[in-house]
Design an enzyme around this catalytic site. Structure first.
Site, PDB file in Angstrom:
ATOM      1  N   TYR A   1      97.232   7.375  66.043  1.00  0.00           N
ATOM      2  CA  TYR A   1      98.349   6.134  65.993  1.00  0.00           C
ATOM      3  C   TYR A   1      97.852   5.308  64.968  1.00  0.00           C
ATOM      4  O   TYR A   1      98.439   4.559  64.648  1.00  0.00           O
ATOM      5  CB  TYR A   1      98.663   5.711  67.251  1.00  0.00           C
ATOM      6  CG  TYR A   1      97.519   5.548  68.165  1.00  0.00           C
ATOM      7  CD1 TYR A   1      96.101   3.998  67.171  1.00  0.00           C
ATOM      8  CD2 TYR A   1      97.494   4.843  69.377  1.00  0.00           C
ATOM      9  CE1 TYR A   1      95.538   3.752  67.996  1.00  0.00           C
ATOM     10  CE2 TYR A   1      96.558   4.667  70.419  1.00  0.00           C
ATOM     11  CZ  TYR A   1      95.752   4.420  69.601  1.00  0.00           C
ATOM     12  OH  TYR A   1      94.367   3.678  70.762  1.00  0.00           O
TER      13      TYR A   1
ATOM     14  N   LYS B   1      92.494   1.541  64.161  1.00  0.00           N
ATOM     15  CA  LYS B   1      92.347   2.918  63.315  1.00  0.00           C
ATOM     16  C   LYS B   1      93.438   2.519  62.340  1.00  0.00           C
ATOM     17  O   LYS B   1      92.279   3.782  61.500  1.00  0.00           O
ATOM     18  CB  LYS B   1      92.553   3.728  64.732  1.00  0.00           C
ATOM     19  CG  LYS B   1      92.319   3.765  65.947  1.00  0.00           C
ATOM     20  CD  LYS B   1      91.023   4.367  65.738  1.00  0.00           C
ATOM     21  CE  LYS B   1      90.018   4.495  66.595  1.00  0.00           C
ATOM     22  NZ  LYS B   1      88.477   5.344  66.819  1.00  0.00           N
TER      23      LYS B   1
HETATM   24  P1  NAP Z   1      84.802   5.633  75.795  1.00  0.00           P
HETATM   25  O1  NAP Z   1      84.740   6.357  76.904  1.00  0.00           O
HETATM   26  O2  NAP Z   1      85.557   3.848  76.105  1.00  0.00           O
HETATM   27  O3  NAP Z   1      83.735   5.349  74.638  1.00  0.00           O
HETATM   28  C1  NAP Z   1      83.568   3.501  73.808  1.00  0.00           C
HETATM   29  C2  NAP Z   1      81.954   3.845  72.938  1.00  0.00           C
HETATM   30  O4  NAP Z   1      82.295   2.285  72.291  1.00  0.00           O
HETATM   31  C3  NAP Z   1      81.268   3.094  74.646  1.00  0.00           C
HETATM   32  O5  NAP Z   1      79.666   3.606  74.639  1.00  0.00           O
HETATM   33  C4  NAP Z   1      80.620   1.983  74.265  1.00  0.00           C
HETATM   34  O6  NAP Z   1      79.166   1.797  75.176  1.00  0.00           O
HETATM   35  C5  NAP Z   1      80.487   1.693  72.799  1.00  0.00           C
HETATM   36  N1  NAP Z   1      80.696   0.211  72.259  1.00  0.00           N
HETATM   37  C6  NAP Z   1      82.145  -0.165  72.590  1.00  0.00           C
HETATM   38  N2  NAP Z   1      81.854  -1.283  72.532  1.00  0.00           N
HETATM   39  C7  NAP Z   1      80.989  -1.473  71.432  1.00  0.00           C
HETATM   40  C8  NAP Z   1      80.303  -2.441  70.524  1.00  0.00           C
HETATM   41  N3  NAP Z   1      80.378  -3.784  70.351  1.00  0.00           N
HETATM   42  N4  NAP Z   1      79.008  -2.319  70.124  1.00  0.00           N
HETATM   43  C9  NAP Z   1      78.839  -0.371  69.985  1.00  0.00           C
HETATM   44  N5  NAP Z   1      78.540  -0.113  71.060  1.00  0.00           N
HETATM   45  C10 NAP Z   1      80.156  -0.268  71.325  1.00  0.00           C
HETATM   46  O7  NAP Z   1      86.091   6.469  74.301  1.00  0.00           O
HETATM   47  P2  NAP Z   1      86.175   7.547  74.028  1.00  0.00           P
HETATM   48  O8  NAP Z   1      87.077   8.126  75.156  1.00  0.00           O
HETATM   49  O9  NAP Z   1      84.670   8.407  74.314  1.00  0.00           O
HETATM   50  O10 NAP Z   1      86.175   7.224  72.677  1.00  0.00           O
HETATM   51  C11 NAP Z   1      85.713   7.965  71.394  1.00  0.00           C
HETATM   52  C12 NAP Z   1      86.759   7.580  70.543  1.00  0.00           C
HETATM   53  O11 NAP Z   1      87.092   8.663  70.778  1.00  0.00           O
HETATM   54  C13 NAP Z   1      86.400   6.148  70.407  1.00  0.00           C
HETATM   55  O12 NAP Z   1      86.702   5.929  69.107  1.00  0.00           O
HETATM   56  C14 NAP Z   1      88.120   6.238  70.155  1.00  0.00           C
HETATM   57  O13 NAP Z   1      88.885   5.170  69.699  1.00  0.00           O
HETATM   58  C15 NAP Z   1      88.480   7.817  69.567  1.00  0.00           C
HETATM   59  N6  NAP Z   1      89.683   8.470  71.174  1.00  0.00           N
HETATM   60  C16 NAP Z   1      89.580   8.912  72.475  1.00  0.00           C
HETATM   61  C17 NAP Z   1      90.587   9.450  72.773  1.00  0.00           C
HETATM   62  C18 NAP Z   1      90.444  10.151  73.684  1.00  0.00           C
HETATM   63  O14 NAP Z   1      91.196  10.648  74.291  1.00  0.00           O
HETATM   64  N7  NAP Z   1      89.701   9.661  74.287  1.00  0.00           N
HETATM   65  C19 NAP Z   1      91.898   9.648  71.800  1.00  0.00           C
HETATM   66  C20 NAP Z   1      92.163   9.599  70.673  1.00  0.00           C
HETATM   67  C21 NAP Z   1      90.893   8.554  69.579  1.00  0.00           C
HETATM   68  P3  NAP Z   1      78.959   0.072  75.112  1.00  0.00           P
HETATM   69  O15 NAP Z   1      79.650   0.075  76.735  1.00  0.00           O
HETATM   70  O16 NAP Z   1      77.246   0.593  75.902  1.00  0.00           O
HETATM   71  O17 NAP Z   1      79.057  -0.758  74.348  1.00  0.00           O
END
Ligand code: NAP
Length: 315
Positions: A170, A185
């Site tokens: 997006y 993003k």
């Molecule tokens: P997630 O499970 O929500 O993980 C986010 C991670 O970021 C967590 O480990 C969190 O750890 C860390 N984080 C958040 N705020 C932080 C901060 N201020 N400082 C340091 N670390 C921080 O996300 P995900 O689904 O695995 O997605 C990973 C990436 O892929 C992201 O960039 C997301 O936008 C992208 N994405 C995911 C999908 C999908 O289908 N899952 C689709 C499109 C894009 P703490 O809480 O310990 O800080």
């Protein structure tokens, strides 16, 4: 093969190679240090795992120490050494400390994966200034602080390096219901293109990597609920990661399946590898063509408020 196909129906894209296999030759990352933000959960942990299988020493960094420690123990079972460093990437001083800790432990990271981000669905008119700021600060500003620190240290040392920014499609299409995250993003995507040119002469590659729908056990309740709303009431009522819910999600993808987190990990290990040294400023999308999907007939318009089950604004 996919398990959702009834007789005569198209099969969808083939299933990925099995869990635990690697995309590159054994030892490709022997002696390399890879720093993954948000590497304690979800896709970040899956990416870290694929680097570890290929011999890398890992540094995983995020805010919550408990989760980091659990992931460190899990990832350490894959071969290399793993350091877990608590850090809020919004704070440039903490960011510098992560690099200090990494250098003390294993040396300056060769690869930085900017995976940490924040997100939750909300109609734009309901979004508080704090919600906007925290998503943009974590996703965009935090990514910039990490990348800047990585480059400054490599420029000083005169060494090459590779940055991978995890994006979202997006960034190009806009994200109704996710205006803060989509805007952030888009900024992350722009950084890939600016910084690849600025730092190419110094041997620093900067690429983007965009996941499609890749459900995982660490998905936040907000995002899970959003996925549930996108599927039928009957499927959502079963909750969890039931087979029928997964089938329902899969049937809405051009690939007729969702992505496996390891498929993103394999792509990351390629982008930062010696086999991709002429690729920079590029964003690779691993989503089974979902973001390019268009229908012959436009679906009926449903407002973001309706999609999120919210009543009229201000009433
Ligand atoms: P997630 O499970 O929500 O993980 C986010 C991670 O970021 C967590 O480990 C969190 O750890 C860390 N984080 C958040 N705020 C932080 C901060 N201020 N400082 C340091 N670390 C921080 O996300 P995900 O689904 O695995 O997605 C990973 C990436 O892929 C992201 O960039 C997301 O936008 C992208 N994405 C995911 C999908 C999908 O289908 N899952 C689709 C499109 C894009 P703490 O809480 O310990 O800080």
């Amino acid at each position: 093969m996919t398990d959702h196909v009834s007789a005569g129906a198209p099969p969808g894209l083939p299933a990925p190679a099995p869990h635990g296999t690697s995309a590159l030759p054994e030892g490709t990352y022997d002696g390399a240090v890879v720093l993954v933000t948000g590497g304690g959960t979800g896709l970040g942990k899956a990416i870290a795992a694929e680097f570890a299988r290929l011999g890398a020493d890992l540094v995983i960094a995020s805010r919550k120490e408990e989760r980091l420690k659990a992931a460190r123990d899990e990832l350490a079972g894959l071969g290399g050494r793993v350091a877990a460093v608590p850090c809020d990437i919004r704070d440039p001083d903490r960011v510098a400390e992560v690099f200090d800790a990494a250098q003390d432990a294993y040396g300056l990271p060769d690869v930085l994966v900017n995976n940490a981000a924040a997100n939750f669905p909300v109609p734009a008119e309901d979004m508080s200034p704090n919600a906007w700021r925290s998503v943009v600060d974590i996703t965009l500003t935090g990514t910039f602080f990490m990348t800047r620190e990585f480059a400054r240290r490599h420029l000083t040392a005169g060494t090459p390096g590779s940055v991978i920014n995890i994006g979202a499609s997006y960034a190009w299409t806009g994200g109704p219901g996710f205006a803060h995250s989509a805007a952030a993003k888009a900024g992350v995507h722009s950084l890939v293109e600016s910084l690849a040119v600025e730092w190419g002469p110094y041997g620093i590659q900067v690429n983007g990597l965009v996941p499609g729908l890749m459900p995982h056990e660490d998905m936040t309740a907000d995002i899970r609920e959003n996925l549930d709303r996108a599927t039928t009431a009957a499927t959502a009522a079963e909750g969890g990661e039931s087979d029928s819910r997964r089938r329902e999600l899969s049937s809405r993808q051009p690939a007729l399946r969702v992505g496996a987190p390891r498929e993103l990990g394999w792509a990351a290990t390629f982008l930062a590898s010696p086999y991709a040294r002429f690729i920079t400023g590029h964003t690779l999308v691993v989503d089974g063509a979902n973001w390019q999907r268009r229908g012959l007939v436009s679906p009926e318009m449903v407002t973001v408020r309706e999609q999120l089950g919210r009543g009229p604004f201000g009433r």
